[in-house]
Enzyme design. Structure first.
Site, PDB file in Angstrom:
ATOM      1  N   CYS A  84       8.932   3.684  -7.141  1.00  6.99           N
ATOM      2  CA  CYS A  84       9.491   5.192  -7.291  1.00  6.99           C
ATOM      3  C   CYS A  84       8.436   5.794  -6.557  1.00  6.99           C
ATOM      4  O   CYS A  84       9.219   7.239  -6.185  1.00  6.99           O
ATOM      5  CB  CYS A  84       8.662   5.545  -8.607  1.00  6.99           C
ATOM      6  N   HIS A 120       2.761  -3.528   7.767  1.00 13.42           N
ATOM      7  CA  HIS A 120       3.198  -2.029   7.071  1.00 13.42           C
ATOM      8  C   HIS A 120       2.929  -2.853   5.588  1.00 13.42           C
ATOM      9  O   HIS A 120       2.798  -2.304   4.695  1.00 13.42           O
ATOM     10  CB  HIS A 120       4.579  -1.892   7.492  1.00 13.42           C
TER      11      HIS A 120
END
Lengths: 281, 380
Positions: free
Chosen positions: B53, B101
């Site tokens: 989400c 990342h």
């Protein structure tokens, strides 16, 4: 390491381990904000074994359970508390119980070692040839160890209660067990302590019924008072009349009183009537 | 190196508002179709898609500098999103930065709720799906697996995950400090609003024994109780039955106190040895503040919970520098290990020979489950 070391050397080493557990725990709390966990547990366990060796040497020298003077009673009380901690501490290994227990054991053992007068007289065969009296003494002092651990869990309860009520939950408070767990373990320890002390008194009562002349009135009175006090607290707790903070405070205060009664009881003894003196190991 | 070959492109909560993320979020159906489309992209040797989400990210290894752009185009086309608009908001990292990342994402350092652990499971799921689909190869296998190890290391060796940072979870943690175990606790939810519901759900998710809902509108209580698989109770019975519950979540919009001091004292007389925990999330407050003085009664209001959540959040943020240092070190080490493989792929080395060289340098075989050394995105 040789068994030629004196009993006091072994007991000093044990006190060192208990103190190391306390110091290690303090450093961990200050530097990392958390208990040292398994480290404290194993340090205490090593101290326990070393203390057992020391008490064993002393026991062989005096021909029975080493409970002949104040030094030995303090040592045995610390050993009893540690015995219980090693049994119940697994569940609370990462909590502060180990830290508190090592503090209590270090305090009891170091204080007893620091006062030479407490160990000035080593009485051999203090229980005569009757193993029941020895059993009584061992059980009675063991119950003090149980009450010692109860006092520690009660202090932890008070700290946890304070943290929850004042809404300060971070830092070391986060490593305290839940308040319900502490209450449950407190009730179990109190029940165990009262049962052990009741057994100790029952054993000695049977003996004195046959030979009341040898009874040490002050000792019996002090022990009975401790038993009655803990019995009353236990009854009130089970009936829901003494709970939470008041229950915890009662357990802490009673243990302090019980400890203070030990010198009184010890002074009341008659060395001459209780056995021959043993030489220091 | 001929051109950057390991990349991550996507959109995250850092630069993309919720309204846009909703448009970019892949449905299960679209994800499957897109996976097939990505397998057909020329020059894309390996890929994995992370779709949550808060982010949609494409990790890829390419032998063609244009492959990343083709991935972007395929994604935008599938989502019917303006590609030029996506260019403005997209995340685009290459090589070592891409590795770092992924490590940060896995460790929860890039999450909206710093240090949350749910993302770790989501990254694992994304990797598992890519692996099952034959989309990963020696580079991504290694990057993801090492990323999981790094994330675990960060979580174990720092305080980044300590303390709850949402009000609902703070309430559950408080209950753990009181009861030790949520499993035996009975929860009463007063009010059928969203805030109370969230807290009740947090208790349910941690295994609360039973949940009862009471609302001033009984039909609303029934409705919520049905939705939560709980039971409903008439609001008027709340005080008479107070002693039956361990945790009372109060979140009504009532103008006055709905749990009085007298009722709480009466309840505690019935259960003196068992604590009672009030979580008062209502404004104005639902519970008489005087109950906090009763032994074994614990009262926390919305401000208390928010303050604890904020303290925990601050404590986590204080750990960020330590976490980033660990992640940076791990990313550097990992990049040194895989740079050769990536370069070989970028230079157009055959997947099988690349895999063979990887096996020489790596103690762990990176073969995909189907046995192919470098599974082609096109499938075998």
């Amino acid at each position: 390491m040789s068994l030629a070391l004196t009993d006091r050397t072994w007991l000093l080493a044990a006190a060192g381990f208990y103190f190391a557990g306390f110091a290690w725990g303090t450093v961990a709390l200050l530097r990392q904000g958390r208990p040292s966990g398994p480290g404290t547990y194993f340090t205490i366990a090593i101290g326990y074994v070393v203390q057992l060796v020391g008490l064993g040497i002393r026991g062989r020298a005096v021909g029975g359970c080493p409970l002949g003077n104040q030094f030995e009673v303090f040592q045995f009380t610390a050993w009893s508390a540690i015995t219980l901690y090693l049994l119940v501490g697994v569940r609370f290994r990462n909590s502060l119980l180990g830290y508190f227990t090592s503090s209590l054991a270090a305090a009891l053992t170091l204080v007893s070692l620091a006062v030479p007068a407490w160990d000035a007289t080593q009485r051999a065969h203090i229980f005569g040839s009757n193993p029941w009296i020895e059993l009584h003494a061992a059980l009675a002092v063991f119950s003090y160890g149980v009450f010692g651990l109860l006092a520690l869990t009660s202090i932890m309860y008070l700290l946890r209660n304070h943290s929850l009520k004042s809404k300060h939950l971070g830092g070391v408070f986060s490593f305290l067990p839940s308040i319900l767990d502490l209450d449950h373990i407190g009730v179990r320890l109190l029940g165990a302590g009262v049962t052990i002390l009741t057994t100790a008194l029952a054993v000695i009562a049977l003996y004195y019924l046959r030979d009341i002349s040898s009874a040490n009135v002050l000792k019996i009175l002090a022990t009975t008072l401790v038993w009655v006090a803990y019995g009353v607290v236990f009854t009130l707790r089970m009936r829901g009349r003494l709970l939470a903070k008041r229950f915890a405070w009662s357990c802490v205060i009673l243990f302090a009183a019980a400890l203070l009664s030990i010198p009184l009881v010890d002074r009341s003894r008659h060395p001459a009537s209780q056995g021959t003196e043993a030489r220091s190991q | 190196m001929s051109s950057p070959a390991l990349f991550v492109i996507g959109a995250t909560h850092h630069r993309v508002p919720l309204a846009v993320r909703e448009k970019l979020s892949l449905s299960a159906e679209n994800a499957l179709v897109l996976q097939r489309e990505l397998r057909d992209i020329d020059g894309l040797r390996e890929f994995a898609v992370l779709n949550t989400c808060n982010r949609v990210e494409f990790y890829g290894v390419a032998s063609d500098a244009a492959a990343a752009a083709r991935v972007t185009a395929a994604f935008c086309a599938r989502q019917r999103f303006d590609a030029a608009e996506f260019e403005k908001i997209r995340l685009d990292l290459r090589d070592r930065e891409a590795v770092q990342h992924l490590l940060e994402v896995s460790a929860g350092l890039d999450s909206q709720m710093l240090g949350e652990t749910e993302i770790f499971g989501q990254v694992k799921d994304a990797y598992a799906a890519a692996q099952a689909g034959g989309c990963t190869g020696p580079v991504l296998n290694r990057v993801f697996q090492k990323g999981f190890q790094a994330a675990k290391h960060v979580r174990t060796n720092t305080g980044i995950t300590e303390g709850q940072v949402s009000v609902a979870n703070v309430a559950v943690d408080l209950a753990l400090n009181i009861f030790g175990n949520i499993k035996g606790t009975r929860i009463l939810l007063l009010g059928a609003g969203e805030i109370g519901e969230k807290t009740a759900k947090a208790f349910q998710s941690r295994g609360a024994a039973a949940l009862t809902v009471a609302s001033r509108r009984f039909e609303r209580a029934m409705e919520l109780a049905t939705a939560l698989n709980a039971s409903a109770m008439p609001f008027e019975q709340r005080e008479a039955r107070l002693a039956e519950f361990d945790v009372v979540v109060c979140a009504t919009s009532a103008p006055n106190v709905v749990v009085t001091l007298a009722a709480t004292k009466a309840a505690m007389q019935k259960r003196p040895a068992r604590p009672l925990f009030f979580i008062d999330q209502a404004l104005p407050r639902d519970v008489d503040a005087g109950v906090a003085e009763i032994d074994n009664v614990f009262l926390y209001n919305l401000d208390d919970l928010a303050k604890i959540a904020e303290e925990n959040r601050a404590a986590r943020e204080a750990e960020i520098a330590k976490c980033r240092a660990i992640v940076s070190e791990k990313a550097e080490a990992l990049w040194r290990q895989i740079a050769g493989q990536v370069e070989a792929l970028a230079g157009g080395a055959s997947p099988r020979s690349t895999a063979a060289s990887a096996e020489v340098t790596s103690p762990v075989s990176d073969r995909a489950p189907n046995g192919s050394a470098v599974p082609s995105p096109r499938g075998n």
